[in-house]
Scaffold this motif. Structure first.
Motif: not given
Length: 302
Positions: A246-270
Motif C-alpha cells: 500500500a505504501l509503495l503503490g506502483p513502485q517496485t521494491a527495487e525502486a525504493t530507498v530507505h532513510q531515517c535520521g542517521s541510517g540506523v532505523t531505516a535498516c528496520h524498514n529494509l
C-alpha cells in the motif's frame, strides 16, 4: 558468571544447526542454534543515543552467554567527516574492510551464522543485519523481540566475557548496496523514498538531533516501530507485505530507498521488507543528518 531464571531448552548432546535463517530468529531458534554443532556468533548491540555508554554498561551487567559487544559509534559507524571535510552524517558506514576485519577477529567465517540483538525494538540489530549483507554475508539474523524476549523466555544471562577466536572472513560481493546523497538527489521523484523517523520529526515539528527540521522532498513516512506487533516482535510477513504494498503503490521494491535520521532505523524498514519477501530496496546511509546539513539540498515540511 552465568545465571538463568529457567534453563534454556538444550541438550547435553550437540544437535545439527537449523537451516539458514532469513533475517529474523526467535528465542527458541537461537537456543537451538547455541546447542548445535555449529553455534552462531552472537553480538550484543544495545545502545542509547542519549547515553552512548549505556549499552556497554547493560552488556557488563548481563548478556546472552558467549555474546560479544559491538558499539554503534566505534564499530558500526565510520568517521563523520570525509577526506575533504564534508559531513557524512551522524552514523556513516565504516570502512568495509575494517568492519570485516573486526568481525573476523570475533570469529566470523563464511557460512557461520551471526545473530544480533538489542533492547530497542531491533533498530540496532537491523543495522548489523544490513551491514553483514553489505559485506556479502547472508547468514545473519536479528533476535526477534531482542534481549527482553530472551529474558522473558528464561534464557540464560552471563556476565562472563567471551574469548574471541579469529575466524577466516573476508567481504564478498554485496547483497545490499548503499546510495549516496548525490545519487539520491538525482533520483528524487523517480524512487519511492521511505523515512523511518517518528512522525513529528518527519513533519518538521521538532528536530532534537540534526541541523534542520523537515524531510527530504517526496519522502513518505513509515515510523520503524510500525513494523512491530503489540508483543514487540515483527508482524507476520503477509501483513507486512500488505502494508508495504500500500505504501509503495506502483513502485517496485527495487525502486525504493530507505532513510531515517542517521541510517540506523531505516535498516528496520529494509529488514521488514525483506521479511515480507520484498527484496531489492536500498539504504541512504547519510539520511536526514547528512542531507539537512547541506544547504544546497532541498527540504520539505508538513
Amino acid at each position: 558468571m552465568t545465571t538463568s531464571a529457567t534453563t534454556p531448552t538444550s541438550s547435553a548432546i550437540s544437535t545439527p544447526a537449523p537451516s539458514r535463517l532469513d533475517g529474523l530468529v526467535s528465542v527458541e531458534q537461537l537456543q537451538a542454534l547455541l546447542a548445535s554443532d555449529a553455534p552462531p556468533l552472537v553480538v550484543d548491540v544495545r545502545f542509547d543515543l542519549a547515553d552512548t555508554s549505556a549499552g556497554e554498561r547493560a552488556y557488563a551487567a548481563g548478556h546472552i552467554p558467549g555474546a560479544f559487544y559491538l558499539h554503534l559509534d566505534r564499530d558500526l559507524s565510520g568517521p563523520k567527516q570525509d577526506a575533504f571535510g564534508g559531513f557524512r552524517g551522524r552514523h556513516p558506514l565504516p570502512d568495509r574492510d575494517a568492519f570485516a576485519a573486526r568481525l573476523n577477529d570475533l570469529g566470523l567465517r563464511p557460512g557461520r551464522t551471526l545473530v544480533a540483538y538489542d533492547a530497542a525494538d531491533g533498530m540496532y540489530g537491523a543495522r548489523v543485519w544490513w551491514m553483514l549483507r553489505w559485506l556479502g554475508h547472508a547468514d545473519v539474523a536479528v533476535l526477534d523481540g531482542g534481549f527482553a524476549a530472551w529474558q522473558q523466555a528464561g534464557g540464560a544471562v552471563s556476565t562472563d566475557l567471551p574469548t574471541a577466536a579469529a575466524g577466516a572472513f573476508e567481504p564478498g560481493a554485496p547483497l545490499e548496496e548503499p546510495l549516496s546523497a548525490q545519487d539520491l538527489l538525482g533520483q528524487l521523484g523517480r524512487v519511492r523514498l521511505i523515512d523511518a523517523r517518528a512522525g513529528e520529526r518527519f513533519r518538521g515539528e521538532v528536530e532534537p538531533l540534526d541541523a534542520q527540521a523537515g524531510h527530504i522532498p517526496g519522502a513518505t513516512n513509515r515510523f520503524f516501530k510500525t513494523n512491530l506487533g503489540a508483543d514487540g516482535r515483527f508482524k507476520p510477513p503477509a501483513l507486512l507485505r500488505e502494508e508495504f504494498a500500500a505504501l509503495l503503490g506502483p513502485q517496485t521494491a527495487e525502486a525504493t530507498v530507505h532513510q531515517c535520521g542517521s541510517g540506523v532505523t531505516a535498516c528496520h524498514n529494509l529488514l521488514a521488507m525483506h521479511h515480507a519477501g520484498l527484496a531489492g530496496s536500498r539504504l541512504y546511509p547519510g539520511s536526514w543528518s547528512e542531507w539537512s546539513a547541506n544547504s544546497r539540498f532541498p527540504l520539505a515540511k508538513g
